[in-house]
Design a protein around this motif. Sequence first.
Motif, mmCIF file in Angstrom:
data_model
loop_
_atom_site.group_PDB
_atom_site.id
_atom_site.type_symbol
_atom_site.label_atom_id
_atom_site.label_comp_id
_atom_site.label_asym_id
_atom_site.label_seq_id
_atom_site.Cartn_x
_atom_site.Cartn_y
_atom_site.Cartn_z
ATOM 1 N N VAL A 72 0.848 -1.190 0.000
ATOM 2 C CA VAL A 72 0.000 0.000 0.000
ATOM 3 C C VAL A 72 0.880 1.235 0.000
ATOM 4 N N THR A 73 0.688 2.123 -0.947
ATOM 5 C CA THR A 73 1.470 3.352 -1.044
ATOM 6 C C THR A 73 0.621 4.552 -0.681
ATOM 7 N N SER A 74 1.256 5.621 -0.381
ATOM 8 C CA SER A 74 0.554 6.834 0.051
ATOM 9 C C SER A 74 -0.036 7.556 -1.143
ATOM 10 N N PRO A 75 -1.330 7.872 -1.137
ATOM 11 C CA PRO A 75 -1.941 8.584 -2.257
ATOM 12 C C PRO A 75 -1.342 9.961 -2.484
ATOM 13 N N ALA A 76 -0.782 10.539 -1.443
ATOM 14 C CA ALA A 76 -0.252 11.897 -1.582
ATOM 15 C C ALA A 76 0.982 11.922 -2.481
ATOM 16 N N THR A 77 1.795 10.821 -2.466
ATOM 17 C CA THR A 77 3.025 10.789 -3.257
ATOM 18 C C THR A 77 2.899 9.933 -4.492
ATOM 19 N N MET A 78 1.767 9.352 -4.715
ATOM 20 C CA MET A 78 1.605 8.425 -5.817
ATOM 21 C C MET A 78 1.459 9.178 -7.127
ATOM 22 N N VAL A 79 2.310 8.859 -8.088
ATOM 23 C CA VAL A 79 2.196 9.443 -9.410
ATOM 24 C C VAL A 79 1.133 8.709 -10.208
ATOM 25 N N LEU A 80 1.176 7.385 -10.168
ATOM 26 C CA LEU A 80 0.136 6.571 -10.792
ATOM 27 C C LEU A 80 -0.763 6.017 -9.697
ATOM 28 N N ASP A 81 -2.032 6.005 -9.941
ATOM 29 C CA ASP A 81 -2.976 5.474 -8.945
ATOM 30 C C ASP A 81 -3.215 3.988 -9.129
ATOM 31 N N LEU A 82 -3.202 3.491 -10.356
ATOM 32 C CA LEU A 82 -3.434 2.074 -10.606
ATOM 33 C C LEU A 82 -3.000 1.758 -12.019
ATOM 34 N N ILE A 83 -3.002 0.468 -12.350
ATOM 35 C CA ILE A 83 -2.646 -0.012 -13.683
ATOM 36 C C ILE A 83 -3.817 -0.811 -14.227
ATOM 37 N N LEU A 84 -4.171 -0.550 -15.479
ATOM 38 C CA LEU A 84 -5.237 -1.295 -16.157
ATOM 39 C C LEU A 84 -4.620 -2.141 -17.263
ATOM 40 N N VAL A 85 -4.803 -3.463 -17.149
ATOM 41 C CA VAL A 85 -4.318 -4.414 -18.156
ATOM 42 C C VAL A 85 -5.543 -4.906 -18.913
ATOM 43 N N THR A 86 -5.549 -4.698 -20.232
ATOM 44 C CA THR A 86 -6.784 -5.005 -20.962
ATOM 45 C C THR A 86 -6.504 -5.364 -22.406
#
Length: 509
Positions: free
Chosen positions: A254-268
């Motif tokens: 779990v990373t901190s939302p305040a420092t996160m550049v990417l929020d998530l990854i979508l593989v599709t």
Amino acid sequence: MRRGLNRPKALPSLALERPAWLNSVNLMTKPAKSQWDFGELFPAETGRKILSVSELTAQVKRLLEKSVGSVWVTGEVTNLRAQSSGHMYFTLKDAGAQLSCVLFRGETVAHRELLQDGQKVLLQGDVTVYEARGQYQLVVRSVELQGVGTLQIAFEKLKQKLATEGLFAPERKRPLPKYPQRIGLVTSPTGAAIRDILHVVQRRNPDLEIILAPCRVQGQGAAEEIAAAIRMLNEFHCRSSGREAAPSENQSRVTSPATMVLDLILVTRGGGSLEDLWAFNEEVVARAIFESALPVVSAVGHEIDFTICDFVADVRAATPSAAAEIITEGVFASREFVAGAPDWLRRKLRQQLEHAMEDLRQVHGRLGRWHPRRRFNEALQRLDDLQAGLLRGVRQGTKDRRLTWQNLAGRLRRVRPAPGLRQRRETLVTNRRRLHELARAHLRNWTNRFATTESRLRLLGPEQVLARGYSITMDAATGTVIRRARDVKSGQPLRTRVKEGEISSRAEK
């Protein structure tokens, strides 16, 4: 194009082997005693065990289920029968033998439509014995076209291996951020999936930034490109957020939302056959998703398609469009809430005002019900009702008495002798008149009948015959009527009667 082979319920190796404890229970179960067992009356010879047909069939069934159990069989479908109950019975054959098969209605089996006469299929099921007919059969659990089974087996082996290592554990799944601002997208830049995602994002959250990591999603080497794209997005995220490397298995994911550049990854990617989607069933992709520091959303194929990527990812979406809707759901819902807040507030205020007015009306009604003038008016109304009821009672009593008097007067008139005598006198006069009429009618009838009979007799009398020119010849001495010429003798005196008078004569030869 085949879909739906990756459904968990349709996977051939999922929970199909017979539990060992169940086999032990069946083997220890004492066979049912046959109704034709006369062992107590006629003891068997020493060392000689006699089985009934049911006992022998049960033993054969247990041995088959224990020794053979769940198997894969290939052959050609023939004699397919779909019963009204929903069960399907058919025969699977090859050049040298045939096997009876049954697919029960309650079984969740994909691609039932493949079962057609003449179709070559690959079946997975349990070998058992249908005791009522004493024949062995295959209870079908899975249906595939012949030639797809190898990929399916490889899929199941890898799935079981990764599940054992804990890659599918629910407690390792991470929730998605509610308001993502920037996401990484792993897909083909020329596929239909990216167009669907961009269309949904533009409609629901145009401010969402998408960083594309292009890769191939089908063919040789596609799995390695997908895994490399996932790792590249994680490295980009870690460098931007001040991290040196992706966390190990023992580190917090779990990373901190305040420092996160990417929020998530979508593989599709879009839909396709099992072979087309196979890149997402490779172990290298599963490892890359599992090691990702970012939550991963998997949206591979259509709703009926399942891949290893779906099981490892934190969230699985049925389609690429559905994944975009899931990612943008928080922002979209918030926008919808903000846009509808004024109307919501107006509705709430209107409801509160209506409730207050209703309470005021109830209080006013209670005060009106307990006012002394209201109770006095109710007493006056009650008095009016009683007075009206008393008048109705008097009128009804008078009416009842009048009706009773009329009934008694009618009964008295009916029992007086004068009306009865008058009625009987009238009846006597009527009967006398009818008797005279009947007598006159009978007399006329008999008179007419007598006249008719008389005229008939007159027409049949000898006078009428003589009047028509006939004559009657008789013996002058005896008066016997002469009917034959041979009855007349020579010189016999005769007398002939005509209409007017008689003629005397003598016979001559």
